[in-house]
Design an enzyme around this catalytic site. Sequence first.
Site, PDB file in Angstrom:
ATOM      1  N   ALA A 198       0.769  -1.245   0.000  1.00  0.00           N
ATOM      2  CA  ALA A 198       0.000   0.000   0.000  1.00  0.00           C
ATOM      3  C   ALA A 198       0.801   1.297   0.000  1.00  0.00           C
ATOM      4  CB  ALA A 198      -0.956   0.002   1.191  1.00  0.00           C
ATOM      5  N   PRO A 219       3.161   4.440  -0.920  1.00  0.00           N
ATOM      6  CA  PRO A 219       2.852   5.466   0.074  1.00  0.00           C
ATOM      7  C   PRO A 219       1.368   5.780   0.253  1.00  0.00           C
ATOM      8  CG  PRO A 219       3.579   6.487  -1.968  1.00  0.00           C
ATOM      9  CD  PRO A 219       3.679   5.013  -2.189  1.00  0.00           C
ATOM     10  N   GLY A 226      -1.211   6.044  -2.417  1.00  0.00           N
ATOM     11  CA  GLY A 226      -1.999   6.628  -3.509  1.00  0.00           C
ATOM     12  C   GLY A 226      -3.272   5.835  -3.770  1.00  0.00           C
ATOM     13  N   ARG A 272       8.602   2.922   4.618  1.00  0.00           N
ATOM     14  CA  ARG A 272       7.518   3.310   3.702  1.00  0.00           C
ATOM     15  C   ARG A 272       6.175   3.315   4.442  1.00  0.00           C
ATOM     16  NH1 ARG A 272       8.506   3.227  -1.834  1.00  0.00           N
ATOM     17  NH2 ARG A 272       6.380   2.551  -2.264  1.00  0.00           N
ATOM     18  N   CYS A 303       3.729  -0.851 -12.608  1.00  0.00           N
ATOM     19  CA  CYS A 303       4.116   0.253 -13.489  1.00  0.00           C
ATOM     20  C   CYS A 303       5.273  -0.203 -14.367  1.00  0.00           C
ATOM     21  CB  CYS A 303       4.429   1.524 -12.705  1.00  0.00           C
ATOM     22  SG  CYS A 303       5.635   1.301 -11.415  1.00  0.00           S
TER      23      CYS A 303
HETATM   24  N1  SAM Z   1       0.185   1.019  -3.919  1.00  0.00           N
HETATM   25  C1  SAM Z   1       1.159   2.075  -3.662  1.00  0.00           C
HETATM   26  C2  SAM Z   1       0.556   3.399  -4.048  1.00  0.00           C
HETATM   27  O1  SAM Z   1      -0.321   3.446  -4.923  1.00  0.00           O
HETATM   28  O2  SAM Z   1       0.933   4.425  -3.460  1.00  0.00           O
HETATM   29  C3  SAM Z   1       2.465   1.798  -4.355  1.00  0.00           C
HETATM   30  C4  SAM Z   1       3.010   0.447  -4.046  1.00  0.00           C
HETATM   31  S1  SAM Z   1       4.620   0.120  -4.673  1.00  0.00           S
HETATM   32  C5  SAM Z   1       4.332  -0.070  -6.368  1.00  0.00           C
HETATM   33  C6  SAM Z   1       4.908  -1.518  -4.141  1.00  0.00           C
HETATM   34  C7  SAM Z   1       5.041  -1.714  -2.662  1.00  0.00           C
HETATM   35  O3  SAM Z   1       5.287  -3.103  -2.413  1.00  0.00           O
HETATM   36  C8  SAM Z   1       6.184  -0.951  -2.013  1.00  0.00           C
HETATM   37  O4  SAM Z   1       5.693  -0.114  -1.006  1.00  0.00           O
HETATM   38  C9  SAM Z   1       7.083  -2.034  -1.424  1.00  0.00           C
HETATM   39  O5  SAM Z   1       7.640  -1.706  -0.161  1.00  0.00           O
HETATM   40  C10 SAM Z   1       6.153  -3.212  -1.296  1.00  0.00           C
HETATM   41  N2  SAM Z   1       6.860  -4.523  -1.338  1.00  0.00           N
HETATM   42  C11 SAM Z   1       8.133  -4.755  -1.706  1.00  0.00           C
HETATM   43  N3  SAM Z   1       8.420  -6.056  -1.582  1.00  0.00           N
HETATM   44  C12 SAM Z   1       7.325  -6.661  -1.127  1.00  0.00           C
HETATM   45  C13 SAM Z   1       6.996  -7.998  -0.784  1.00  0.00           C
HETATM   46  N4  SAM Z   1       7.881  -8.996  -0.912  1.00  0.00           N
HETATM   47  N5  SAM Z   1       5.766  -8.249  -0.317  1.00  0.00           N
HETATM   48  C14 SAM Z   1       4.858  -7.263  -0.191  1.00  0.00           C
HETATM   49  N6  SAM Z   1       5.102  -5.983  -0.508  1.00  0.00           N
HETATM   50  C15 SAM Z   1       6.319  -5.687  -0.970  1.00  0.00           C
END
Ligand code: SAM
Length: 468
Positions: free
Chosen positions: A121, A123, A125, A149, A241
């Site tokens: 989730a 930051p 959005g 984060r 993305c």
């Molecule tokens: N949904 C967010 C938004 O719209 O603001 C952006 C999310 S970002 C694309 C992906 C997120 O997945 C990051 O915050 C990251 O820390 C988290 N992440 C990284 N590795 C992960 C894992 N193994 N399991 C779950 N989440 C993970």
Amino acid sequence: MARSAKDRSERKTKPSVHGEAFEAHLQDLLGESSGALIAALGTVSPTSIRINPVKWVGPQASPIPWCATGRYLDQRPAFTFDPLLHAGAYYVQEASSMLVEQAVRAAGLQGRDVLALDLCAAPGGKTTHLCGLLGSGSLLVANEIDRKRRSVLQENLWKWGASNTVLGGSAPSDLKGLPSFFDLILVDAPCSGEGMFRKDPFAREQWSPALVEQCTLVQRDILQHAWNALRPGGHLIYSTCTWEEAENEEQLAALVDLGAVCVPVPVDPTWGMVRSTSPGINAVRSYPHLTRGEGFFIAVLRKPGEAAERLRSKHTEPQEHAQVLTWLGREEHWVLTERDGVLYATDAQWGPTLTTLTNALRILSPGVPVAERKGGEWRPHPALALSTALNKDAFQHIAVGRAGALDYLRGASLPAVEAKGTGLIMHDGCGLGWAQGAGSRWNNRWPTPWRIRAHQPSAPLVSWARSS
Ligand code: SAM
């Protein structure tokens, strides 16, 4: 023409991660149109915001066609110096990612009261977007595995004022304890980030074929756990993305093999999005040379079967903390949970669900923080001032204009004549934070980590009158 799989696998072994290697890689993926995409990656990203309609009307001009509350701005202003940003009146968000709205509509969940999980989730959005799209009687778990984060996510959620949200810090594998549980799960997966290359130079530097490979493994693991935690008949929204098929269509194909049905996300041809051409997959892709936004991929999958009606609690037990409850609108609607000197409020109908969630997941904020214990008394929590659950009539108001609000957001005390008790700092109709009366001044209670530290704006100030 797209290159052969053999060519592709040869390129994957090349160590170079910058410039030419990536451009050649795009040609593999897109063929001739890669030139237009590469040219677009060299242009300036559009600036866009999403309005919080519960708090603010916002500018009406330049709507983003696929998101009712999305707006393009002519330029990127100094957002930090706009008190409305700090009040959660809007969120600065890239436009393509607002396609989540069309995904929720496709799933038939807009305005419906559901139990939802935003698994990746931060930051925030898409969590803040979901808050407004789902029914106000929903319960949304905003989960983030990364501690740093997560604190940004928490700040954004509190500022947005979402009253139907709890914050979690679990790994996807923790979902093992909640089989067939959620009505909706959003997986906005960590990915190789190609779609953000224009906006985020760091994403470009990070890219390598090995990163793509590594992301596919993480995504597979996340999706497997998410799929098991989805109830029969529930929906999974998957987004990234990146344009990598291995991170998108190929991930979904594994779920289609398990019986998942792709639900088409509606897009208007004038928006410039592209439908995925993979067999059995009905997804949407956006590219910056075709759409006014960054690169994005989104799909909706339905789990086969039907779930039994979820049991919700219909009555609340008599509660302590009568005074604290008067700080919330609809006192009878809430159940309060005390944890580490903070009282959190949740919609009472979700009380039993919250208990189940707390037993299985790492729930850090079980609802809206309403009050914190200070010297043996309860005083209103900073998040309450920003929350849509706040009963504003329970407090004296201190209305401030832009200059006064900026002073407050920098941590200054505000001048007063006879200041007593707790006052609610209000800016443009939005609750901002608390101030404690001390006679000739209001002492500042804006959280220290949230203070504005910059002194001079490095871009033009926001002028909403001009944009509307
Ligand atoms: N949904 C967010 C938004 O719209 O603001 C952006 C999310 S970002 C694309 C992906 C997120 O997945 C990051 O915050 C990251 O820390 C988290 N992440 C990284 N590795 C992960 C894992 N193994 N399991 C779950 N989440 C993970």
